[in-house]
Design an enzyme around this catalytic site. Structure first.
Site, short mmCIF file in Angstrom:
data_model
loop_
_atom_site.label_atom_id
_atom_site.label_comp_id
_atom_site.label_asym_id
_atom_site.label_seq_id
_atom_site.Cartn_x
_atom_site.Cartn_y
_atom_site.Cartn_z
N PRO A 88 1.12 -1.21 0.22
CA PRO A 88 0.14 0.13 0.15
C PRO A 88 0.67 1.71 0.19
O PRO A 88 0.29 2.50 -0.11
CB PRO A 88 -1.23 -0.49 1.05
CG PRO A 88 -0.74 -1.17 1.51
CD PRO A 88 0.21 -2.28 1.05
N GLU A 116 0.91 -9.02 8.70
CA GLU A 116 1.12 -7.31 8.51
C GLU A 116 2.08 -6.51 7.32
O GLU A 116 2.51 -5.41 7.84
CB GLU A 116 1.66 -7.21 10.08
CG GLU A 116 0.36 -7.42 10.62
CD GLU A 116 -0.28 -6.68 10.63
OE1 GLU A 116 -0.33 -5.22 10.86
OE2 GLU A 116 -1.91 -7.07 10.89
N ARG A 154 -1.02 -6.84 -22.48
CA ARG A 154 -1.70 -6.91 -23.41
C ARG A 154 -1.31 -6.11 -23.81
O ARG A 154 -1.61 -5.44 -25.87
CB ARG A 154 -3.35 -6.21 -22.78
CG ARG A 154 -3.23 -5.10 -22.08
CD ARG A 154 -4.66 -4.90 -21.57
NE ARG A 154 -6.27 -5.33 -22.15
CZ ARG A 154 -6.56 -3.92 -23.02
NH1 ARG A 154 -5.75 -2.55 -23.16
NH2 ARG A 154 -7.03 -3.97 -23.91
N ASP A 169 -7.61 2.35 -25.47
CA ASP A 169 -7.77 1.98 -24.01
C ASP A 169 -8.69 3.59 -23.17
O ASP A 169 -7.68 4.39 -23.76
CB ASP A 169 -6.14 1.61 -23.93
CG ASP A 169 -6.45 0.03 -23.93
OD1 ASP A 169 -7.91 -0.56 -24.49
OD2 ASP A 169 -5.33 -0.45 -23.89
#
Length: 252
Positions: A88, A116, A154, A169
């Site tokens: 994160p 954690e 992709r 896209d």
């Protein structure tokens, strides 16, 4: 280009590698993928990969020894690979990163933490880049790693059926993609826009530009701050604003 995922749950990643666009690309040898079980590098009979954090606190932390050995093993197979930790606290991944990775065509090793997190010493000794897919916390990095692999793979030539597909896209030009329609022409009372049935490629292109711009304005106006509207885009947006103003006047 090879994608390697270090995980405590390799079966999650193996299913991903076996199906869909990724599976077809691997069959055609356009990319390769491997999942490595971090637990295989534990040396005790219980195959321990976590322990209590120094200083106290809740939860467990992934031990550095098994994870370090797993990374070294992956690097032996891909000596030039970049090691990416899914966390994160990492840089938020975006389309620009996907394009960069595809163009670099460098093997990638994804470290998927659990519990954690991982021992901080692994960061400084082994990790080249830290990445996140959003400001939220997941139980593990596997889904995040698969999202990055999918969006990067992709863009590798040959992976998609049409080389032009990724060029249209969302986010490629700082805008969301236009609305899409297919058969039947009418579904539950809603008809496909007439311009898409006209065969006039110029009008279709203009409609798609307007559709993408209005979607961006309504759903992601922040993208206009990152990429300022071009002269043509300003003209389309102004026309749309005038149409809305006229519509509002009629409804009063």
């Amino acid at each position: 280009m090879k994608f390697t995922v270090l995980t405590l749950f390799p079966e999650l990643v193996e299913v991903f590698f076996d199906h869909g666009m990724i599976g077809r690309a691997m069959e055609r040898k356009l990319i390769s993928g491997e999942s490595i079980n971090i637990r295989d590098f534990a040396t005790d009979r219980h195959r321990t990969v976590d322990d209590r954090p120094y200083g106290g606190g809740s939860g467990m932390v992934m031990k550095p020894e098994p994870l370090g050995r797993a990374i070294r093993s992956a690097r032996e197979k891909s000596p030039r690979a970049k090691v990416i930790l899914m966390t994160p606290q990492g840089k938020r991944f975006n389309q620009e990163d996907a394009c960069r990775m595809a163009e670099e065509n460098q093997d990638l090793i994804f470290v998927c933490g659990r519990y954690e997190g991982i021992d901080e010493r692994v960061h400084s000794l082994f990790v080249d880049e830290e990445m996140s897919i959003g400001d939220y916390v997941m139980t593990g990095g596997e889904l995040a790693a698969m999202a990055i692999i999918d969006s990067t793979a992709r863009l590798i030539p040959g992976v998609l059926g049409s080389e032009a597909s990724p060029l249209a896209d969302s986010f490629v030009d700082g805008r969301l993609e236009h609305a899409q329609y297919t058969r039947p022409e009418r579904f539950e009372g809603i008809k496909v826009p007439e311009v898409l049935l006209s065969g006039d490629h110029g009008k279709v292109a203009q409609w798609r530009l307007k559709s993408g711009l209005t979607r961006t304005f309504l759903n992601r106006p922040d993208l206009f701050e990152q990429t300022r509207p071009s002269k043509e885009e300003k003209k389309v947006l102004l026309q749309w604003a005038q149409e809305l103003k006229a519509l509002a006047g009629e409804s009063v």
